[in-house]
Design an enzyme around this catalytic site. Structure first.
Site, PDB file in Angstrom:
ATOM      1  N   CYS A 131       0.861  -1.150   0.222  1.00  0.00           N
ATOM      2  CA  CYS A 131       0.119  -0.096  -0.173  1.00  0.00           C
ATOM      3  C   CYS A 131       0.460   1.206  -0.140  1.00  0.00           C
ATOM      4  O   CYS A 131       0.288   2.437  -0.504  1.00  0.00           O
ATOM      5  CB  CYS A 131      -0.792   0.609   1.178  1.00  0.00           C
ATOM      6  SG  CYS A 131      -0.433  -0.245   3.182  1.00  0.00           S
ATOM      7  N   ASP A 371      -8.028   5.736  -1.283  1.00  0.00           N
ATOM      8  CA  ASP A 371      -7.205   4.641  -0.745  1.00  0.00           C
ATOM      9  C   ASP A 371      -7.000   2.923  -1.619  1.00  0.00           C
ATOM     10  O   ASP A 371      -7.764   3.395  -2.400  1.00  0.00           O
ATOM     11  CB  ASP A 371      -8.568   3.993  -0.187  1.00  0.00           C
ATOM     12  CG  ASP A 371      -8.097   2.950   0.957  1.00  0.00           C
ATOM     13  OD1 ASP A 371      -7.110   2.425   0.916  1.00  0.00           O
ATOM     14  OD2 ASP A 371      -9.405   2.594   1.634  1.00  0.00           O
ATOM     15  N   HIS A 373      -6.089  -0.278  -1.219  1.00  0.00           N
ATOM     16  CA  HIS A 373      -6.195  -0.909  -0.807  1.00  0.00           C
ATOM     17  C   HIS A 373      -7.461  -2.044  -1.120  1.00  0.00           C
ATOM     18  O   HIS A 373      -8.620  -1.671  -0.403  1.00  0.00           O
ATOM     19  CB  HIS A 373      -7.256  -0.794   1.097  1.00  0.00           C
ATOM     20  CG  HIS A 373      -5.493  -0.671   1.780  1.00  0.00           C
ATOM     21  ND1 HIS A 373      -5.206   0.325   2.085  1.00  0.00           N
ATOM     22  CD2 HIS A 373      -4.335  -1.074   2.378  1.00  0.00           C
ATOM     23  CE1 HIS A 373      -4.334   1.087   2.952  1.00  0.00           C
ATOM     24  NE2 HIS A 373      -3.782  -0.661   3.241  1.00  0.00           N
TER      25      HIS A 373
END
Length: 488
Positions: A131, A371, A373
């Site tokens: 990430c 994000d 993820h």
């Protein structure tokens, strides 16, 4: 939080996943280095166990990150929202449309699966460990988009915003933070976005200003650059800023595929990746040393004889910092807001401990972020007309400042020498408005020591020095992230 439907995700076993330590292979040598049949058989069994573990972890991570829980993000319709130096107040549909165009035009880079195997490992996905690499990619992509695209460029194929509400807060209502709800704006209105002014010379002139005419680009030549920039971050070993290239550069600091990468180490990896890319001879990356930007070093870097044209390279400045000890020091929040208000700021990579995010704005006491993820299938960017849909997000998300990990890297961009001088002035003014006695970082008229990944990271551990008040020297040795910061 994706522009691709989570229902389209296929939960398949696709290679490998993060293993902290791969079991070493047993090696017994007899005579002149021959390996016994028993050893070969044992080694083969270990390899098979490793493959099974990798497949299991890959399947688990694909399920864990391959879908998103639908939850609405609520925005205050009366408070200004800052996004990459631009200000929005959601009082009209036109204003919501301007925000939509700006947000969805940002490049979104997430976990991918089924890409070519990473060298030296069995991994074919970065789910569960990459990430911070993805956040670093997004920071660099934002800088390159500002470098190559017109200031008022917006992606013509922007999707409608998803899972958002715009609410008016009732004054003096502590028991209920949100009041009158306005309808979600998800249709495609046409409204313009005006040009930013990167050459302003003070903090006031760098602050967000109201926009006027909207503009969505349909210029084929401009879209070629858009697609080109995205392709540089594709998950192919040949792509200059792919996970494959970054993992290879990370080996110089003792990192390997599957490890956690801190924001400071990623900053130096991005610097080296840009330096070795021939297509970016007129762009340089400078990484601040010990929370200090040495202006003469930047001048020397950008005045390189290798640059073409007027002899000045555009520069992306990355500043690794730590905004507190175990958690974010609240006195730095206003300073972070001031930095995000600047046109020259291209975002912040950080997030929560072991959970990296890319911060691109804020509203009230909440950060706006992209994000990484979310696990998506790999896209073959070598195809001329590859789909751009999975590289742009249409669901903005928010997080309270108090949850921000203190370890982060702040990014800035300056196209010209004059822009760099204005950047120094505007950022210095923004830092001076902080309530904290000691600024997050400083500019110095002069040169520092040679900077490099090895010196800055101290080997396998990411490190940065920061001067703090004496009354804060006795903090706990425990840290909220993988980065080691020396508190002097």
């Amino acid at each position: 939080m994706n522009s691709v439907s989570p229902s389209s995700v296929q939960y398949i076993v696709s290679g490998g996943a993060h293993e902290d330590k791969a079991p070493p292979q047993s090696k017994h040598f007899i005579g002149h280095g021959s390996v016994t049949d028993d050893t070969k058989e044992s080694s083969g069994e270990l390899d098979e166990v490793d493959r099974l573990k990798a497949k299991f972890m890959s399947a688990w991570n694909n399920v864990k990150y391959g879908w998103a829980v639908k939850s609405k993000t609520t925005f205050n319709a009366t408070s200004p929202l800052i996004l990459l130096g631009q200000s929005y107040v959601f009082s009209t549909e036109d204003e919501v449309e301007r925000f939509r165009q700006m947000f969805v035009s940002c490049v979104w880079l997430t976990y991918r699966r089924e890409f070519p195997q990473l060298e030296g490992s069995a991994l074919t996905t970065d789910c569960g460990w990459g990430c911070m690499l993805r956040s670093g990619q997004m920071l660099l992509a934002q800088g390159l988009m500002q470098h190559f695209m017109p200031p008022d460029w917006r992606w013509a194929d922007c999707h409608p915003l998803s899972d958002v509400d715009f609410e008016v807060l009732r004054p003096r209502s502590p028991s209920r933070p949100a009041g009158i709800s306005l309808p979600s704006f998800t249709s495609s209105w046409s409204s313009p976005v005006a040009q930013r002014n990167p050459s302003s010379s003070s903090y006031e002139s760098q602050k967000p200003v109201p926009r006027q005419q909207p503009s969505v680009s349909n210029n084929p030549q401009v879209e070629i650059f858009h697609r080109k920039v995205v392709s540089w971050f594709g998950d192919q070993p040949s792509a200059p800023f792919s996970v494959h290239q970054l993992v290879e550069l990370g080996k110089e600091s003792g990192k390997k595929a599957g490890d956690w990468y801190g924001p400071s180490v990623v900053a130096h990896m991005l610097r080296k990746a840009v330096a070795k890319t021939k297509e970016l001879e007129n762009v340089a990356v400078y990484v601040a040393q010990d929370c200090t930007i040495y202006k003469e070093d930047v001048m020397q870097l950008c005045n390189s004889v290798e640059s073409s044209g007027p002899g000045w390279k555009s520069v992306i400045i990355l500043v690794p910092v730590r905004l507190g000890g175990d958690s974010l020091n609240p006195s730095y929040i206003e300073c972070v807001k001031n930095i995000l208000r600047l046109n020259c700021c291209i975002g912040i990579i950080g997030g929560k401990p072991k959970h990296s995010l890319f911060f691109i704005g804020f509203q009230d006491e909440q950060l706006i972020y992209l994000d990484p993820h979310y696990c998506q299938p790999v896209v073959d960017v070598t195809q001329g007309n590859f789909s751009l849909e999975s590289f742009h997000c249409n669901a903005p998300r928010k997080m309270n400042f108090s949850r921000m990990d203190p370890s982060c890297t702040i990014g800035f961009y300056a196209r010209t020498k004059n822009d760099f001088e204005c950047l120094c002035s505007a950022v210095s003014d923004a830092l001076s408005l902080s309530k904290e006695k000691y600024p997050i970082f400083t500019f110095v008229e002069g040169r520092g020591q040679n900077y490099g990944l090895e010196e800055q990271s101290g080997g396998p551990v990411d490190s940065t020095s920061h001067i703090l008040p004496f009354n804060r020297q006795s903090r706990s040795n425990k840290r909220g992230s993988a980065d080691d910061f020396v508190l002097l």
